[in-house]
Scaffold this active site. Structure first.
Site, PDB file in Angstrom:
ATOM      1  N   ASN A  60      54.428   5.931  -7.901  1.00 26.97           N
ATOM      2  CA  ASN A  60      54.704   5.774  -6.473  1.00 26.97           C
ATOM      3  C   ASN A  60      55.053   4.357  -6.048  1.00 26.97           C
ATOM      4  OD1 ASN A  60      51.707   5.738  -7.107  1.00 26.97           O
ATOM      5  ND2 ASN A  60      51.704   4.724  -5.121  1.00 26.97           N
ATOM      6  N   TYR A 207      41.060  -8.003 -16.748  1.00 30.17           N
ATOM      7  CA  TYR A 207      42.428  -7.489 -16.881  1.00 30.17           C
ATOM      8  C   TYR A 207      42.968  -7.789 -18.273  1.00 30.17           C
ATOM      9  CZ  TYR A 207      47.412  -6.804 -16.127  1.00 30.17           C
ATOM     10  OH  TYR A 207      48.721  -6.379 -16.242  1.00 30.17           O
TER      11      TYR A 207
END
Length: 320
Positions: A60, A207
């Site tokens: 998206n 991360y």
């Protein structure tokens, strides 16, 4: 300039090493622009992906959206996943070509299973499985007592790939493309923190830790796919301006790429005919690149697979 020259020399040497495998491809690669600054449309120009099915997670926005858009533009049926039905439907409706939305919340293993079952029910081979979705957090957050970026960026995708692997193997030449990052080199000392996956003590590198896990997972998957027609490769899209840094202040450099450029390497590795037999490789700027020593550690990759399997054991299904 010195670092860029050195990187190009390394890429050249790796391309030379891969040349015999590239030359064995039965398909001629169409002429295309590739390398730093290329866009996903440019590196797929001339391809006809009609009759093929792709799964792209995080469809998206950002790199995921551009990857879906370009693969659909080239004729593939793209199954795009998003965290909500509304976002997925809007994204899929906005692209030219065929795109089908499916809900996927990677932090929720029940959602991962439901997503995989929905795709399996379509009863089609998965020619391209692009593990793109990810998060960046500014502090310690946990899911099931595990550091959240490790869960979302790695474990959720590990489970999804395991559940869909039969569909990938059913394709004439299935490809798993895992989005890693050059930031994997900043993982905590020693690599994967097997003894403290809670994130306590290393959350500021969470991360990087998850991106190292992505690369090691791709490497071990390639090893396990040896002898089949399927491949697994890891790609870094490069420093790309998307909304992934929204939780940490959107600190992009002035030279950040556009999503069209960031999607180039994932699309290239997912589609290039000459890469049909290339597996276990790390790509940057549409070319083989050298990852850190940690990301090539086969023993660590094998252990990560085993530990990941244990962590999602109840969700793997009877075939696992």
């Amino acid at each position: 300039m010195v670092l860029e020259t050195r990187r190009r020399l390394v890429q050249g040497a790796l391309l030379a090493a891969l040349a015999p495998r590239l030359a064995r491809s039965h398909d001629a690669a169409p002429a295309r622009a590739s390398g730093p600054g290329s866009t996903a449309e440019e590196v797929t120009r001339g391809l006809d992906l009609g009759g093929r099915t792709a799964v792209v997670t995080g469809c998206n926005s950002g790199i995921g959206y551009e990857t879906m858009r370009v693969l659909a533009l080239r004729g593939a049926h793209v199954i795009g996943t998003a965290r909500s039905a509304e976002k997925g439907a809007a994204a899929c409706a906005s692209v030219a070509g065929r795109a089908t939305p499916v809900v996927l919340e990677l932090s929720d293993f029940d959602s991962v299973v439901a997503c995989a079952e929905r795709i399996e029910a379509m009863d089609v081979p998965v020619d391209m499985l692009v593990c793109n979705a990810g998060i960046v957090l500014g502090g310690l957050e946990q899911v099931r007592g595990l550091e959240k970026q490790f869960v979302v960026n790695h474990l959720g995708h590990f489970l999804l790939v395991r559940r869909l692997l039969a569909r990938v193997l059913a394709a004439p030449q299935g490809r798993v493309v895992v989005l890693g990052s050059g930031d994997h080199a900043r993982a905590p000392e020693g690599g994967i923190q097997f003894g403290r996956l809670s994130g306590e003590g290393w959350a500021d590198r969470g991360y990087s830790h998850s991106k190292l896990a992505n690369g090691l997972f791709s490497l071990e998957l390639a090893h396990r796919l040896a002898g089949t027609g399927a491949t697994s490769n890891c790609v870094t899209p490069g420093h790309t301006r998307t909304d992934i840094l929204r939780s940490v202040g959107d600190g992009y450099r002035a030279d950040a790429q556009t999503p069209a450029q960031g999607a180039a390497t994932p699309c290239y590795v997912a589609t290039h005919p000459a890469l049909a037999r290339v597996s276990g490789t790390y790509f940057r700027d549409c070319a083989p690149a050298q990852p850190s020593a940690l990301q090539t550690d086969r023993a660590m990759a094998a252990r990560l697979w085993q530990v990941s399997e244990e962590l999602v054991r109840g969700f793997l299904g009877p075939a696992a």
